[in-house]
Design a protein around this motif. Sequence first.
Motif, short mmCIF file in Angstrom:
data_model
loop_
_atom_site.label_atom_id
_atom_site.label_comp_id
_atom_site.label_asym_id
_atom_site.label_seq_id
_atom_site.Cartn_x
_atom_site.Cartn_y
_atom_site.Cartn_z
N VAL A 33 0.81 -1.22 0.00
CA VAL A 33 0.00 0.00 0.00
C VAL A 33 0.84 1.27 0.00
O VAL A 33 0.36 2.33 -0.40
CB VAL A 33 -0.96 0.01 1.21
CG1 VAL A 33 -1.98 -1.11 1.09
CG2 VAL A 33 -0.19 -0.09 2.52
N ASP A 34 2.10 1.21 0.47
CA ASP A 34 2.92 2.41 0.50
C ASP A 34 3.75 2.58 -0.77
O ASP A 34 4.71 3.36 -0.80
CB ASP A 34 3.82 2.45 1.75
CG ASP A 34 4.87 1.34 1.75
OD1 ASP A 34 4.74 0.42 0.91
OD2 ASP A 34 5.80 1.39 2.57
N LEU A 35 3.37 1.87 -1.82
CA LEU A 35 3.98 2.03 -3.13
C LEU A 35 2.89 2.31 -4.16
O LEU A 35 1.76 1.86 -4.00
CB LEU A 35 4.74 0.76 -3.53
CG LEU A 35 5.99 0.39 -2.73
CD1 LEU A 35 6.53 -0.95 -3.19
CD2 LEU A 35 7.05 1.47 -2.87
N PRO A 36 3.23 3.03 -5.22
CA PRO A 36 2.24 3.22 -6.28
C PRO A 36 2.03 1.92 -7.05
O PRO A 36 2.90 1.04 -7.05
CB PRO A 36 2.90 4.28 -7.17
CG PRO A 36 4.37 4.05 -6.98
CD PRO A 36 4.52 3.66 -5.53
N LEU A 89 3.15 15.34 -8.04
CA LEU A 89 2.43 14.30 -7.32
C LEU A 89 1.88 14.80 -6.00
O LEU A 89 0.75 14.46 -5.61
CB LEU A 89 3.35 13.09 -7.10
CG LEU A 89 3.91 12.42 -8.37
CD1 LEU A 89 4.71 11.18 -8.00
CD2 LEU A 89 2.80 12.08 -9.36
N SER A 90 2.65 15.63 -5.30
CA SER A 90 2.20 16.14 -4.01
C SER A 90 0.98 17.05 -4.15
O SER A 90 0.03 16.95 -3.37
CB SER A 90 3.34 16.92 -3.32
OG SER A 90 4.40 16.06 -2.99
N LEU A 91 1.01 17.94 -5.13
CA LEU A 91 -0.12 18.84 -5.33
C LEU A 91 -1.40 18.07 -5.61
O LEU A 91 -2.47 18.39 -5.08
CB LEU A 91 0.17 19.82 -6.48
CG LEU A 91 1.09 21.00 -6.17
CD1 LEU A 91 1.41 21.77 -7.44
CD2 LEU A 91 0.43 21.92 -5.14
N CYS A 92 -1.30 17.03 -6.43
CA CYS A 92 -2.48 16.23 -6.75
C CYS A 92 -2.95 15.44 -5.54
O CYS A 92 -4.16 15.37 -5.26
CB CYS A 92 -2.18 15.30 -7.92
SG CYS A 92 -1.90 16.15 -9.49
N GLN A 93 -2.01 14.86 -4.80
CA GLN A 93 -2.38 14.09 -3.62
C GLN A 93 -3.04 14.99 -2.56
O GLN A 93 -4.02 14.60 -1.93
CB GLN A 93 -1.15 13.41 -3.02
CG GLN A 93 -0.53 12.33 -3.90
CD GLN A 93 -1.18 10.97 -3.73
OE1 GLN A 93 -1.04 10.33 -2.71
NE2 GLN A 93 -1.90 10.53 -4.75
N GLN A 94 -2.51 16.19 -2.39
CA GLN A 94 -3.06 17.12 -1.41
C GLN A 94 -4.50 17.50 -1.73
O GLN A 94 -5.31 17.75 -0.83
CB GLN A 94 -2.19 18.38 -1.35
CG GLN A 94 -0.84 18.18 -0.69
CD GLN A 94 0.12 19.32 -0.97
OE1 GLN A 94 -0.28 20.39 -1.45
NE2 GLN A 94 1.39 19.12 -0.67
N THR A 145 8.29 8.66 -2.15
CA THR A 145 8.33 9.67 -1.09
C THR A 145 6.93 10.13 -0.72
O THR A 145 6.57 10.23 0.46
CB THR A 145 9.19 10.86 -1.52
OG1 THR A 145 10.52 10.41 -1.81
CG2 THR A 145 9.24 11.93 -0.44
N VAL A 146 6.12 10.44 -1.75
CA VAL A 146 4.76 10.90 -1.51
C VAL A 146 3.94 9.83 -0.79
O VAL A 146 3.10 10.14 0.07
CB VAL A 146 4.10 11.31 -2.85
CG1 VAL A 146 2.60 11.48 -2.70
CG2 VAL A 146 4.72 12.60 -3.36
N LEU A 206 11.66 3.31 0.31
CA LEU A 206 12.41 3.06 -0.92
C LEU A 206 12.80 4.37 -1.60
O LEU A 206 13.76 4.39 -2.37
CB LEU A 206 11.59 2.21 -1.89
CG LEU A 206 11.39 0.73 -1.51
CD1 LEU A 206 10.59 0.01 -2.60
CD2 LEU A 206 12.72 0.04 -1.28
N GLY A 207 12.07 5.43 -1.32
CA GLY A 207 12.40 6.71 -1.95
C GLY A 207 13.80 7.18 -1.60
O GLY A 207 14.50 7.76 -2.44
N SER A 208 14.25 6.89 -0.39
CA SER A 208 15.58 7.33 0.05
C SER A 208 16.70 6.55 -0.61
O SER A 208 17.86 6.95 -0.54
CB SER A 208 15.69 7.20 1.57
OG SER A 208 15.57 5.84 1.97
N LYS A 209 16.37 5.44 -1.26
CA LYS A 209 17.40 4.62 -1.93
C LYS A 209 17.78 5.15 -3.31
O LYS A 209 18.75 4.70 -3.90
CB LYS A 209 16.92 3.18 -2.05
CG LYS A 209 16.79 2.43 -0.74
CD LYS A 209 16.45 0.96 -0.99
CE LYS A 209 16.40 0.17 0.28
NZ LYS A 209 16.15 -1.29 0.00
N ILE A 210 16.99 6.09 -3.83
CA ILE A 210 17.24 6.61 -5.18
C ILE A 210 17.92 7.96 -5.07
O ILE A 210 17.37 8.90 -4.46
CB ILE A 210 15.93 6.73 -5.96
CG1 ILE A 210 15.24 5.35 -6.07
CG2 ILE A 210 16.19 7.28 -7.37
CD1 ILE A 210 13.86 5.40 -6.68
#
Length: 315
Positions: free
Chosen positions: A3-6, A265-270, A303-304, A309-313
């Motif tokens: 769930v924490d991945l797209p 992505l953040s703007l849309c999620q918000q 990240t969003v 896993l976001g920190s690995k890139i």
Amino acid sequence: MTVDLPALVYHECYSELILPPLHRYPIGKYRTLYQRLRELGVPAEQFSTPSAIMPSSLAVIHDPQYIQSLCEGTLDPKAMRRIGFPWSQQLISRSLTSTAGTLLAAELALAQGSQGLAIHLSGGYHHAFYDVGSGFCLFNDLAFTAATLQQRGVGPILIFDLDVHQGDGTAQLFSENRHIITASIHCEKNFPARKQHSDWDIGLDRNCSDAAYLEAVSQSLTSLLSWHKPELVIYDAGVDVHHADDLGLLNLSTATIAARDELVLSLCQQQGIPVAAVIGGGYQRDLDALTQVHLQLFKAAFTVKGSPLGSKIKS
């Protein structure tokens, strides 16, 4: 799926197209990108596999005669050269599958509700018009997805195109459709020479700074979301805006592309708007370097979603 991945969409046929030696299109990038994501720890079950659409379904946006001629290999050689690929049955199968992949990504994003997010490891073939292909684009997957979903009652839909090249085919296809909003932020002095009129166009100078670029993206998307309140955003996250891209003509850093993608992505999620993203254009010949830039979209998505896993890139 985690769930924490797209949701992710991929088919191995994307990189199986055989092209002539030294062909300009980096066909191997799709497989390399998939492999890198798996190495980062993305589980196999996070990926959905599309099935090729029926050619007849493309009539929602394309001329039936064009579809038939292209699928049968009888398209005029001059028209085929404008597309930029030699004809093969493999090319047609791949194109029908990739078009299906963008629709599947949109379906997965919508199925998740207001925080829906899905990424297609292909897509962004925005230079395909009603009855002609161009610039490596046979079928316009962005337009096909939007038109198909509109027929199902979804709308309004925003196609937010940040590929370095204007989404001319998409703009023309929806020039009279008030419920599918086309937006393109691109390099003005780049292909195509003749631009079409999107609902929102910003043509950037070649010397555009990173800060000016991010400001244009932020102001554009904030305004478009406020005005149109779309039920879905289809996001073309092309990385040919990168300073090392062979066809880009802009000078943006990897960090700026990462910031751009997280901003979108953040703007849309918000605002509770599902997003279906495609990786779009990217033409560095060094596949490892190109993949690292395409990975910025996934870094932003992880990240969003709050995935470690976001920190690995790296950016």
